[in-house]
Design a protein around this motif. Structure first.
Motif, mmCIF file in Angstrom:
data_model
loop_
_atom_site.group_PDB
_atom_site.id
_atom_site.type_symbol
_atom_site.label_atom_id
_atom_site.label_comp_id
_atom_site.label_asym_id
_atom_site.label_seq_id
_atom_site.Cartn_x
_atom_site.Cartn_y
_atom_site.Cartn_z
ATOM 1 N N ASN A 9 0.616 -1.341 -0.011
ATOM 2 C CA ASN A 9 -0.129 0.001 0.092
ATOM 3 C C ASN A 9 0.959 1.354 0.114
ATOM 4 O O ASN A 9 1.921 1.201 0.677
ATOM 5 C CB ASN A 9 -0.897 -0.024 1.147
ATOM 6 C CG ASN A 9 -1.953 -0.998 1.249
ATOM 7 O OD1 ASN A 9 -3.181 -0.968 0.507
ATOM 8 N ND2 ASN A 9 -1.846 -1.990 1.946
ATOM 9 N N SER A 10 0.320 2.224 -0.700
ATOM 10 C CA SER A 10 1.170 3.653 -0.787
ATOM 11 C C SER A 10 0.668 4.225 0.603
ATOM 12 O O SER A 10 -0.498 4.120 1.329
ATOM 13 C CB SER A 10 0.708 4.257 -1.932
ATOM 14 O OG SER A 10 -0.823 4.750 -2.167
ATOM 15 N N ASN A 11 1.535 5.270 1.034
ATOM 16 C CA ASN A 11 1.293 6.049 1.996
ATOM 17 C C ASN A 11 0.982 5.305 3.404
ATOM 18 O O ASN A 11 0.133 5.492 4.070
ATOM 19 C CB ASN A 11 0.157 7.001 1.954
ATOM 20 C CG ASN A 11 0.076 8.032 0.627
ATOM 21 O OD1 ASN A 11 1.204 8.454 0.442
ATOM 22 N ND2 ASN A 11 -1.041 7.983 -0.110
ATOM 23 N N ASN A 45 2.851 5.372 5.965
ATOM 24 C CA ASN A 45 2.845 5.845 7.331
ATOM 25 C C ASN A 45 1.610 6.736 7.568
ATOM 26 O O ASN A 45 1.425 7.075 8.719
ATOM 27 C CB ASN A 45 4.061 7.026 7.232
ATOM 28 C CG ASN A 45 5.362 5.740 7.356
ATOM 29 O OD1 ASN A 45 5.616 5.053 8.035
ATOM 30 N ND2 ASN A 45 6.510 6.362 6.380
ATOM 31 N N ASN A 46 0.954 7.004 6.805
ATOM 32 C CA ASN A 46 -0.309 7.713 6.986
ATOM 33 C C ASN A 46 -1.503 6.763 7.480
ATOM 34 O O ASN A 46 -2.475 7.313 8.091
ATOM 35 C CB ASN A 46 -0.846 8.604 5.824
ATOM 36 C CG ASN A 46 0.222 9.577 5.281
ATOM 37 O OD1 ASN A 46 0.806 10.250 5.933
ATOM 38 N ND2 ASN A 46 0.269 9.842 3.975
ATOM 39 N N ARG A 47 -1.282 5.655 7.746
ATOM 40 C CA ARG A 47 -2.213 4.687 8.021
ATOM 41 C C ARG A 47 -2.270 4.806 9.496
ATOM 42 O O ARG A 47 -1.404 5.362 10.213
ATOM 43 C CB ARG A 47 -2.058 3.315 7.925
ATOM 44 C CG ARG A 47 -1.807 3.014 6.286
ATOM 45 C CD ARG A 47 -3.363 3.678 5.715
ATOM 46 N NE ARG A 47 -3.318 3.314 4.061
ATOM 47 C CZ ARG A 47 -4.135 2.489 3.427
ATOM 48 N NH1 ARG A 47 -5.290 2.051 4.172
ATOM 49 N NH2 ARG A 47 -4.096 2.450 2.165
ATOM 50 N N ALA A 48 -3.437 4.497 10.319
ATOM 51 C CA ALA A 48 -3.737 4.486 11.856
ATOM 52 C C ALA A 48 -2.979 3.197 12.442
ATOM 53 O O ALA A 48 -3.531 2.216 12.803
ATOM 54 C CB ALA A 48 -5.024 4.228 11.989
ATOM 55 N N TRP A 49 -1.680 3.353 12.511
ATOM 56 C CA TRP A 49 -0.988 2.202 13.070
ATOM 57 C C TRP A 49 -0.896 2.411 14.751
ATOM 58 O O TRP A 49 -1.263 3.435 15.238
ATOM 59 C CB TRP A 49 0.429 2.451 12.904
ATOM 60 C CG TRP A 49 0.980 2.288 11.557
ATOM 61 C CD1 TRP A 49 1.127 3.104 10.571
ATOM 62 C CD2 TRP A 49 1.184 1.107 11.003
ATOM 63 N NE1 TRP A 49 1.432 2.293 9.311
ATOM 64 C CE2 TRP A 49 1.454 1.103 9.487
ATOM 65 C CE3 TRP A 49 1.403 -0.423 11.713
ATOM 66 C CZ2 TRP A 49 2.034 -0.096 8.681
ATOM 67 C CZ3 TRP A 49 1.695 -1.611 10.470
ATOM 68 C CH2 TRP A 49 1.986 -1.372 9.331
ATOM 69 N N ARG A 77 10.496 0.611 12.339
ATOM 70 C CA ARG A 77 9.501 1.142 11.388
ATOM 71 C C ARG A 77 10.054 1.162 10.007
ATOM 72 O O ARG A 77 9.566 1.182 9.261
ATOM 73 C CB ARG A 77 8.859 2.239 11.751
ATOM 74 C CG ARG A 77 8.189 2.062 13.077
ATOM 75 C CD ARG A 77 7.470 3.528 13.585
ATOM 76 N NE ARG A 77 6.582 3.403 14.616
ATOM 77 C CZ ARG A 77 6.652 3.904 15.683
ATOM 78 N NH1 ARG A 77 7.478 5.198 15.788
ATOM 79 N NH2 ARG A 77 5.901 3.825 16.874
#
Length: 61
Positions: free
Chosen positions: A2-4, A6-10, A40
């Motif tokens: 998946n792109s982006n 780091n913008n996901r809700a980890w 990370r």
């Protein structure tokens, strides 16, 4: 992958200790992302819904 990413809700477990020795998970498009909190930048793995459910059930024992 998946792109982006780091913008996901980890998120990490509420029971993780203060030294960050845990993993983080994030819902991705069709998978669940798993990565090491301390590393990370090394990336993540993606687990299918079936494999994620199996892993959780195994860990619950």
């Amino acid at each position: 992958m998946n792109s982006n990413i780091n913008n996901r809700a980890w998120r990490k477990s509420r029971v993780s200790n203060g030294n960050q020795a845990c993993v983080e998970v994030a819902p991705l498009d069709d998978t669940t992302g798993v990565r090491d909190t301390e590393a990370r930048r090394r990336g993540h793995i993606e687990i299918t819904p079936t494999s994620w459910s199996t892993l959780l059930e195994t860990l619950k024992g």
